[in-house]
Design a protein around this motif. Sequence first.
Motif, PDB file in Angstrom:
ATOM      1  N   SER A 102      39.146   6.611 -58.194  1.00  0.00           N
ATOM      2  CA  SER A 102      37.978   7.096 -58.926  1.00  0.00           C
ATOM      3  C   SER A 102      38.345   7.529 -60.339  1.00  0.00           C
ATOM      4  N   ILE A 103      37.387   7.360 -61.248  1.00  0.00           N
ATOM      5  CA  ILE A 103      37.574   7.802 -62.630  1.00  0.00           C
ATOM      6  C   ILE A 103      36.875   9.152 -62.752  1.00  0.00           C
ATOM      7  N   ASN A 104      37.656  10.202 -62.607  1.00  0.00           N
ATOM      8  CA  ASN A 104      37.103  11.542 -62.472  1.00  0.00           C
ATOM      9  C   ASN A 104      36.295  11.997 -63.676  1.00  0.00           C
ATOM     10  N   GLU A 105      36.692  11.584 -64.865  1.00  0.00           N
ATOM     11  CA  GLU A 105      35.979  12.002 -66.076  1.00  0.00           C
ATOM     12  C   GLU A 105      34.523  11.538 -66.038  1.00  0.00           C
ATOM     13  N   VAL A 106      34.298  10.350 -65.510  1.00  0.00           N
ATOM     14  CA  VAL A 106      32.938   9.824 -65.425  1.00  0.00           C
ATOM     15  C   VAL A 106      32.139  10.601 -64.382  1.00  0.00           C
ATOM     16  N   TYR A 107      32.758  10.891 -63.229  1.00  0.00           N
ATOM     17  CA  TYR A 107      32.069  11.695 -62.206  1.00  0.00           C
ATOM     18  C   TYR A 107      31.657  13.050 -62.766  1.00  0.00           C
ATOM     19  N   ASP A 108      32.531  13.661 -63.546  1.00  0.00           N
ATOM     20  CA  ASP A 108      32.222  14.975 -64.102  1.00  0.00           C
ATOM     21  C   ASP A 108      31.076  14.904 -65.109  1.00  0.00           C
ATOM     22  N   LEU A 109      31.012  13.816 -65.875  1.00  0.00           N
ATOM     23  CA  LEU A 109      29.911  13.642 -66.831  1.00  0.00           C
ATOM     24  C   LEU A 109      28.572  13.499 -66.102  1.00  0.00           C
ATOM     25  N   LEU A 110      28.577  12.801 -64.970  1.00  0.00           N
ATOM     26  CA  LEU A 110      27.342  12.590 -64.211  1.00  0.00           C
ATOM     27  C   LEU A 110      26.766  13.906 -63.690  1.00  0.00           C
ATOM     28  N   GLN A 111      27.633  14.869 -63.484  1.00  0.00           N
ATOM     29  CA  GLN A 111      27.182  16.156 -62.953  1.00  0.00           C
ATOM     30  C   GLN A 111      26.268  16.880 -63.933  1.00  0.00           C
ATOM     31  N   HIS A 112      26.447  16.620 -65.238  1.00  0.00           N
ATOM     32  CA  HIS A 112      25.734  17.401 -66.252  1.00  0.00           C
ATOM     33  C   HIS A 112      24.695  16.606 -67.040  1.00  0.00           C
ATOM     34  N   THR A 113      24.743  15.282 -66.988  1.00  0.00           N
ATOM     35  CA  THR A 113      23.796  14.507 -67.773  1.00  0.00           C
ATOM     36  C   THR A 113      22.437  14.400 -67.090  1.00  0.00           C
ATOM     37  N   ARG A 114      21.400  14.143 -67.880  1.00  0.00           N
ATOM     38  CA  ARG A 114      20.065  13.902 -67.334  1.00  0.00           C
ATOM     39  C   ARG A 114      19.801  12.411 -67.156  1.00  0.00           C
ATOM     40  N   LEU A 115      20.751  11.594 -67.496  1.00  0.00           N
ATOM     41  CA  LEU A 115      20.583  10.157 -67.354  1.00  0.00           C
ATOM     42  C   LEU A 115      20.558   9.757 -65.883  1.00  0.00           C
ATOM     43  N   SER A 116      19.950   8.611 -65.606  1.00  0.00           N
ATOM     44  CA  SER A 116      19.857   8.107 -64.237  1.00  0.00           C
ATOM     45  C   SER A 116      20.675   6.827 -64.091  1.00  0.00           C
ATOM     46  N   ILE A 117      21.284   6.667 -62.923  1.00  0.00           N
ATOM     47  CA  ILE A 117      21.958   5.401 -62.621  1.00  0.00           C
ATOM     48  C   ILE A 117      20.881   4.379 -62.290  1.00  0.00           C
ATOM     49  N   VAL A 118      20.900   3.239 -62.997  1.00  0.00           N
ATOM     50  CA  VAL A 118      19.866   2.211 -62.796  1.00  0.00           C
ATOM     51  C   VAL A 118      20.461   0.871 -62.351  1.00  0.00           C
ATOM     52  N   GLY A 119      21.779   0.789 -62.278  1.00  0.00           N
ATOM     53  CA  GLY A 119      22.400  -0.468 -61.870  1.00  0.00           C
ATOM     54  C   GLY A 119      23.875  -0.296 -61.615  1.00  0.00           C
ATOM     55  N   GLU A 120      24.482  -1.326 -61.048  1.00  0.00           N
ATOM     56  CA  GLU A 120      25.916  -1.339 -60.791  1.00  0.00           C
ATOM     57  C   GLU A 120      26.408  -2.779 -60.829  1.00  0.00           C
ATOM     58  N   LEU A 121      27.698  -2.938 -60.986  1.00  0.00           N
ATOM     59  CA  LEU A 121      28.329  -4.242 -60.818  1.00  0.00           C
ATOM     60  C   LEU A 121      29.810  -4.045 -60.581  1.00  0.00           C
TER      61      LEU A 121
ATOM     62  N   ILE B 158      21.190  20.198 -54.814  1.00  0.00           N
ATOM     63  CA  ILE B 158      21.207  18.746 -54.627  1.00  0.00           C
ATOM     64  C   ILE B 158      20.488  18.094 -55.802  1.00  0.00           C
ATOM     65  N   LYS B 159      21.035  16.989 -56.279  1.00  0.00           N
ATOM     66  CA  LYS B 159      20.456  16.279 -57.423  1.00  0.00           C
ATOM     67  C   LYS B 159      20.647  14.782 -57.222  1.00  0.00           C
ATOM     68  N   VAL B 160      19.549  14.034 -57.283  1.00  0.00           N
ATOM     69  CA  VAL B 160      19.627  12.574 -57.184  1.00  0.00           C
ATOM     70  C   VAL B 160      20.016  12.015 -58.546  1.00  0.00           C
ATOM     71  N   LEU B 161      21.095  11.240 -58.570  1.00  0.00           N
ATOM     72  CA  LEU B 161      21.565  10.644 -59.825  1.00  0.00           C
ATOM     73  C   LEU B 161      20.936   9.288 -60.091  1.00  0.00           C
ATOM     74  N   GLY B 162      20.390   8.664 -59.040  1.00  0.00           N
ATOM     75  CA  GLY B 162      19.719   7.392 -59.264  1.00  0.00           C
ATOM     76  C   GLY B 162      19.608   6.555 -58.004  1.00  0.00           C
ATOM     77  N   CYS B 163      18.592   5.703 -58.001  1.00  0.00           N
ATOM     78  CA  CYS B 163      18.423   4.679 -56.970  1.00  0.00           C
ATOM     79  C   CYS B 163      18.393   3.350 -57.707  1.00  0.00           C
ATOM     80  N   TYR B 164      19.167   2.386 -57.237  1.00  0.00           N
ATOM     81  CA  TYR B 164      19.373   1.163 -58.021  1.00  0.00           C
ATOM     82  C   TYR B 164      19.706  -0.005 -57.103  1.00  0.00           C
ATOM     83  N   PRO B 165      19.514  -1.237 -57.562  1.00  0.00           N
ATOM     84  CA  PRO B 165      19.824  -2.401 -56.730  1.00  0.00           C
ATOM     85  C   PRO B 165      21.316  -2.483 -56.427  1.00  0.00           C
ATOM     86  N   SER B 166      21.638  -2.793 -55.179  1.00  0.00           N
ATOM     87  CA  SER B 166      23.035  -2.994 -54.810  1.00  0.00           C
ATOM     88  C   SER B 166      23.457  -4.405 -55.198  1.00  0.00           C
ATOM     89  N   GLU B 167      24.604  -4.513 -55.849  1.00  0.00           N
ATOM     90  CA  GLU B 167      25.122  -5.832 -56.217  1.00  0.00           C
ATOM     91  C   GLU B 167      26.351  -6.188 -55.385  1.00  0.00           C
TER      92      GLU B 167
END
Length: 384
Positions: free
Chosen positions: A161-180, A365-374
């Motif tokens: 895991s890339i911990n720096e990115v996980y830590d950023l997700l904890q505080h941002t208001r952005l939503s996860i909208v996709g993955e690859l 609890i905080k939902v970070l996003g719901c997105y299509p699985s690739e």
Amino acid sequence: MELDEIRHAISDTDQQLLSLLAKRRQLALAVADAKLAQNKPIRDQKREQELLVSLINQGKPLGLDAQYVTRLYHVIIEDSVLQQQAKIQGQLNGTHAPAVRVAFLGGQGSYSYWATQKYFTRRAERIIEQGCDSFNEIVQAVETGHADYALLPIENTSSGSINEVYDLLQHTRLSIVGELTHPIAHCLLGLPGTDLSKIRQVCAHPQVIAQCSQYLQGLSQVKIEYCDSSSDAFNRIKQQQDPTIVAIGGEEGGQLYGLEVLTRDLANQKDNVSRFIVVARKPVSVAKAIPAKTTFIMYTGQQPGALVDALLVLKQHGISMGKLESRPINGNPWEEMFYVDVFANINDYAMTRALEELNKITKFIKVLGCYPSEDIEPTQVVTN
């Protein structure tokens, strides 16, 4: 036939293949419209299995073995599924645009650059690239409206895991909208004519260094230079024009800077793959026809069995978990926040009920996003 004539015939055949592949892709997109109208899921693995068996049988009298046909059509089927998903999601969310602004790590040639191209070429006619020097800068570009999307690497099969990115997700208001997922093939690259026995410095991103640690341990008297991205490493070699300094990165990226491959396959694991997430200011809805993932974070508290109780809620509602990651909570020593990936659409009844119950038994609890699985698992066939 002379060699030049044979090569010319091969080129003509390749052109015909490309035209047929383009035609097949267009037909696959038409299938997406038909499936959506009939409320059918995008993926039909029974149909895929029947197709592969038929193609294998058709290929045998033509001298094409089963493995060759299967590997080729796994790629074609994966492309069809991802193209169909992107089209349906674009129609549902109105996200198809002539151009999109995307922030990612590094510049042209970085792994994030190639992943950006891979993901957004299915969704926009033009990509306005915004290379950044850090993950924090990438997130800020979207938060401030200077970019529409951000692409972030979140885990790798070699370095974890890339911990720096996980830590950023904890505080941002952005939503996860996709993955690859994107295969990562690390090479040692240098100026043309570089002598491997004379190198004294290796430039690479810290994650790349972690993924190639076993190879680097075998290099004696060589300095490791940390860079902001693979493209930054390539650019340093190009600018310094010193044959004793080399970079680690992708072959295609190195070629953009005039570098040549000195050694291949440097990663600790043979199958080295990175997973990226795409984030935006607004969440998206995921069509029922498409497999979905939901990512959320929760703080269960430190009472005995708290995490087990939370995970039992998912089990009781038949929700499969894909990942569980813990990160320390800043300012709260010995306390942890849990990141959870589940294979579920947030609008499904079971997922809605599960979140309601988790809200009652967790402290946060905080939902970070719901997105299509690739995660497009290849359909397997049994051949004689």
